[in-house]
Write a protein that holds these residues in place. Structure first.
Motif, PDB file in Angstrom:
ATOM      1  N   ILE A  18      34.767  44.944  30.179  1.00  0.00           N
ATOM      2  CA  ILE A  18      35.573  45.310  31.344  1.00  0.00           C
ATOM      3  C   ILE A  18      35.228  46.752  31.724  1.00  0.00           C
ATOM      4  CG2 ILE A  18      37.910  45.677  32.233  1.00  0.00           C
ATOM      5  CD1 ILE A  18      37.307  42.740  31.746  1.00  0.00           C
ATOM      6  N   ILE A  19      34.978  46.975  33.006  1.00  0.00           N
ATOM      7  CA  ILE A  19      34.691  48.318  33.498  1.00  0.00           C
ATOM      8  C   ILE A  19      35.580  48.603  34.704  1.00  0.00           C
ATOM      9  CG2 ILE A  19      32.288  48.316  32.711  1.00  0.00           C
ATOM     10  CD1 ILE A  19      31.530  47.896  35.705  1.00  0.00           C
ATOM     11  N   GLU A  20      35.583  49.865  35.113  1.00  0.00           N
ATOM     12  CA  GLU A  20      36.326  50.246  36.306  1.00  0.00           C
ATOM     13  C   GLU A  20      35.364  50.393  37.476  1.00  0.00           C
ATOM     14  OE1 GLU A  20      40.350  52.690  36.177  1.00  0.00           O
ATOM     15  OE2 GLU A  20      38.675  53.793  35.277  1.00  0.00           O
ATOM     16  N   ILE A  21      35.833  49.965  38.646  1.00  0.00           N
ATOM     17  CA  ILE A  21      35.081  50.168  39.880  1.00  0.00           C
ATOM     18  C   ILE A  21      35.979  50.875  40.886  1.00  0.00           C
ATOM     19  CG2 ILE A  21      33.646  48.112  39.531  1.00  0.00           C
ATOM     20  CD1 ILE A  21      35.394  46.810  41.836  1.00  0.00           C
ATOM     21  N   GLU A  22      35.372  51.452  41.882  1.00  0.00           N
ATOM     22  CA  GLU A  22      36.092  51.984  43.028  1.00  0.00           C
ATOM     23  C   GLU A  22      35.639  51.128  44.209  1.00  0.00           C
ATOM     24  OE1 GLU A  22      35.739  56.084  45.180  1.00  0.00           O
ATOM     25  OE2 GLU A  22      36.806  56.328  43.266  1.00  0.00           O
ATOM     26  N   ALA A  23      36.510  50.274  44.678  1.00  0.00           N
ATOM     27  CA  ALA A  23      36.162  49.289  45.708  1.00  0.00           C
ATOM     28  C   ALA A  23      35.870  49.960  47.047  1.00  0.00           C
ATOM     29  CB  ALA A  23      37.287  48.274  45.866  1.00  0.00           C
ATOM     30  N   ARG A  24      35.055  49.277  47.832  1.00  0.00           N
ATOM     31  CA  ARG A  24      34.765  49.691  49.210  1.00  0.00           C
ATOM     32  C   ARG A  24      35.126  48.554  50.171  1.00  0.00           C
ATOM     33  NH1 ARG A  24      28.941  52.179  47.593  1.00  0.00           N
ATOM     34  NH2 ARG A  24      29.716  54.192  46.888  1.00  0.00           N
ATOM     35  N   PHE A  25      36.091  47.732  49.754  1.00  0.00           N
ATOM     36  CA  PHE A  25      36.466  46.565  50.551  1.00  0.00           C
ATOM     37  C   PHE A  25      37.909  46.184  50.255  1.00  0.00           C
ATOM     38  CE2 PHE A  25      35.035  45.060  46.486  1.00  0.00           C
ATOM     39  CZ  PHE A  25      35.782  43.935  46.208  1.00  0.00           C
ATOM     40  N   ASN A  26      38.474  45.374  51.120  1.00  0.00           N
ATOM     41  CA  ASN A  26      39.817  44.813  50.924  1.00  0.00           C
ATOM     42  C   ASN A  26      39.671  43.378  50.465  1.00  0.00           C
ATOM     43  OD1 ASN A  26      41.835  46.759  51.716  1.00  0.00           O
ATOM     44  ND2 ASN A  26      41.017  46.596  53.787  1.00  0.00           N
ATOM     45  N   HIS A  27      40.432  43.007  49.458  1.00  0.00           N
ATOM     46  CA  HIS A  27      40.414  41.611  49.012  1.00  0.00           C
ATOM     47  C   HIS A  27      41.625  41.378  48.116  1.00  0.00           C
ATOM     48  CE1 HIS A  27      38.992  37.783  47.416  1.00  0.00           C
ATOM     49  NE2 HIS A  27      38.090  37.794  48.386  1.00  0.00           N
ATOM     50  N   PRO A  28      42.271  40.218  48.279  1.00  0.00           N
ATOM     51  CA  PRO A  28      43.378  39.902  47.362  1.00  0.00           C
ATOM     52  C   PRO A  28      42.837  39.684  45.949  1.00  0.00           C
ATOM     53  CG  PRO A  28      42.897  38.032  48.807  1.00  0.00           C
ATOM     54  CD  PRO A  28      42.033  39.166  49.272  1.00  0.00           C
ATOM     55  N   PRO A  29      43.717  39.589  44.968  1.00  0.00           N
ATOM     56  CA  PRO A  29      43.258  39.390  43.588  1.00  0.00           C
ATOM     57  C   PRO A  29      42.350  38.166  43.452  1.00  0.00           C
ATOM     58  CG  PRO A  29      45.600  39.849  43.620  1.00  0.00           C
ATOM     59  CD  PRO A  29      45.177  39.660  45.049  1.00  0.00           C
ATOM     60  N   LEU A  30      41.321  38.321  42.606  1.00  0.00           N
ATOM     61  CA  LEU A  30      40.407  37.222  42.306  1.00  0.00           C
ATOM     62  C   LEU A  30      40.896  36.535  41.042  1.00  0.00           C
ATOM     63  CD1 LEU A  30      36.947  38.975  42.799  1.00  0.00           C
ATOM     64  CD2 LEU A  30      37.991  37.267  44.298  1.00  0.00           C
ATOM     65  N   ASN A  43      38.469  52.704  48.122  1.00  0.00           N
ATOM     66  CA  ASN A  43      38.697  53.966  47.394  1.00  0.00           C
ATOM     67  C   ASN A  43      39.765  53.869  46.311  1.00  0.00           C
ATOM     68  OD1 ASN A  43      36.747  55.282  48.994  1.00  0.00           O
ATOM     69  ND2 ASN A  43      38.274  55.496  50.615  1.00  0.00           N
ATOM     70  N   GLN A  44      40.141  52.660  45.928  1.00  0.00           N
ATOM     71  CA  GLN A  44      41.096  52.457  44.833  1.00  0.00           C
ATOM     72  C   GLN A  44      40.341  51.859  43.650  1.00  0.00           C
ATOM     73  OE1 GLN A  44      44.514  53.225  44.860  1.00  0.00           O
ATOM     74  NE2 GLN A  44      43.889  54.294  46.728  1.00  0.00           N
ATOM     75  N   ARG A  45      40.736  52.269  42.464  1.00  0.00           N
ATOM     76  CA  ARG A  45      40.090  51.758  41.255  1.00  0.00           C
ATOM     77  C   ARG A  45      40.681  50.415  40.849  1.00  0.00           C
ATOM     78  NH1 ARG A  45      38.583  56.735  37.207  1.00  0.00           N
ATOM     79  NH2 ARG A  45      37.330  57.858  38.730  1.00  0.00           N
ATOM     80  N   ALA A  46      39.813  49.597  40.268  1.00  0.00           N
ATOM     81  CA  ALA A  46      40.226  48.303  39.720  1.00  0.00           C
ATOM     82  C   ALA A  46      39.366  48.015  38.488  1.00  0.00           C
ATOM     83  CB  ALA A  46      40.040  47.204  40.762  1.00  0.00           C
ATOM     84  N   LYS A  47      39.942  47.287  37.539  1.00  0.00           N
ATOM     85  CA  LYS A  47      39.195  46.886  36.344  1.00  0.00           C
ATOM     86  C   LYS A  47      38.671  45.473  36.561  1.00  0.00           C
ATOM     87  CE  LYS A  47      41.516  49.956  33.232  1.00  0.00           C
ATOM     88  NZ  LYS A  47      42.007  50.218  31.922  1.00  0.00           N
ATOM     89  N   VAL A  48      37.365  45.301  36.262  1.00  0.00           N
ATOM     90  CA  VAL A  48      36.701  44.017  36.458  1.00  0.00           C
ATOM     91  C   VAL A  48      35.717  43.784  35.307  1.00  0.00           C
ATOM     92  CG1 VAL A  48      36.878  44.138  38.994  1.00  0.00           C
ATOM     93  CG2 VAL A  48      34.828  44.997  37.861  1.00  0.00           C
ATOM     94  N   PRO A  49      35.303  42.529  35.107  1.00  0.00           N
ATOM     95  CA  PRO A  49      34.253  42.280  34.115  1.00  0.00           C
ATOM     96  C   PRO A  49      32.958  42.984  34.541  1.00  0.00           C
ATOM     97  CG  PRO A  49      35.283  40.223  34.823  1.00  0.00           C
ATOM     98  CD  PRO A  49      35.779  41.296  35.727  1.00  0.00           C
ATOM     99  N   LEU A  50      32.154  43.374  33.578  1.00  0.00           N
ATOM    100  CA  LEU A  50      30.906  44.074  33.855  1.00  0.00           C
ATOM    101  C   LEU A  50      30.036  43.297  34.838  1.00  0.00           C
ATOM    102  CD1 LEU A  50      28.942  46.415  33.309  1.00  0.00           C
ATOM    103  CD2 LEU A  50      28.163  45.181  31.289  1.00  0.00           C
TER     104      LEU A  50
END
Length: 190
Positions: A18-30, A43-50
Motif C-alpha cells: 500500500i502506498i500513498e498517492i496525491e490524486a489529480r482527478f475526482n472519483h468515488p471510492p473504488l 491534490n488530496q492524498r489517498a492510500k492505494v495498492p502499489l
C-alpha cells in the motif's frame, strides 16, 4: 527460472503493498477485491495498492508519495549503519529492492535525486550481500573446525537477498549437518 520467480514476487509485491498517492482527478471510492480505496479528489492524498498507484502514475492521474525509507538521506544513514555494524542488518521493508526498482522505473520524476537513490539502494544491497557471504564463510569455517552448525539467524534480510542465497544455504546446511554427523530431516522442500 530466476526471472520467472522474480516476476512472480514483483506481481505479489505490487498486489500487497500500500502506498500513498496525491490524486489529480475526482472519483468515488473504488471497491476492489482487496478493499475499498478512495474517494479521490485533486491534490488530496489517498492510500492505494502499489499496482494501482503505478498504473495511475503511468496515466498521469496522480503523483506518488514516496515512502520515508526511500528518502536519500535516510538511505545514506542506513548504508552508514550497514557498513558500521558487522553481522547486523538494518530494518528495511522485506521487498525494499523490488519496491525501489519499481518506483525508480515508473516514477523517477518523484525522486529529488533518482540516480543517488538508485546508487544508495544498490550500495546497501551489495553491503548486505557481503555480510551474508561473510556469515556463510563463518559457518563453513566453524564446520571445518569440527564444530556443528545447527542454524543461522539473519534478521531483517530482504526477499531478494533470501532468493539469492536460498538454494546455496539450503544445500550448505544439509552438508553441514552431514559433516557434523547429524541426520538431515527434510521438511517441506528445504
Amino acid at each position: 527460472m530466476a526471472a520467472q520467480s522474480r516476476s512472480s514476487e514483483m506481481e505479489f509485491l505490487a498486489e500487497e503493498m500500500i502506498i500513498e498517492i496525491e490524486a489529480r482527478f475526482n472519483h468515488p471510492p473504488l471497491k476492489l477485491i482487496r478493499g475499498t480505496f478512495g474517494p479521490f479528489y485533486p491534490n488530496q492524498r489517498a492510500k492505494v495498492p502499489l499496482w494501482l498507484g503505478l498504473s495511475l502514475k503511468k496515466q498521469k492521474k496522480c503523483r506518488l508519495v514516496l515512502p520515508e525509507w526511500l528518502d536519500s538521506e535516510h538511505l545514506a544513514e542506513v548504508l552508514r549503519q550497514e557498513r558500521a555494524q558487522e553481522g547486523i542488518f538494518q530494518d528495511l521493508p522485506f521487498y525494499y529492492v523490488e519496491i525501489a526498482t519499481l518506483l525508480l522505473a515508473t516514477a523517477a520524476d518523484e525522486f529529488p535525486m533518482p540516480d543517488r537513490t538508485r546508487s544508495l539502494v544498490e550500495d546497501i544491497e551489495n553491503v548486505r550481500m557481503e555480510k551474508i557471504r561473510r556469515g556463510l564463510q563463518g559457518m563453513s569455517d566453524t564446520v571445518l573446525r569440527g564444530r556443528s552448525v545447527m542454524s543461522t539467524k539473519m534478521n531483517h534480510v530482504g526477499a531478494m537477498e533470501i532468493t539469492t542465497v536460498r538454494g546455496f544455504l539450503t544445500e550448505a546446511m544439509g552438508l553441514f549437518y552431514t559433516l557434523s554427523g547429524q541426520e538431515v530431516v527434510a521438511q517441506g522442500g528445504g
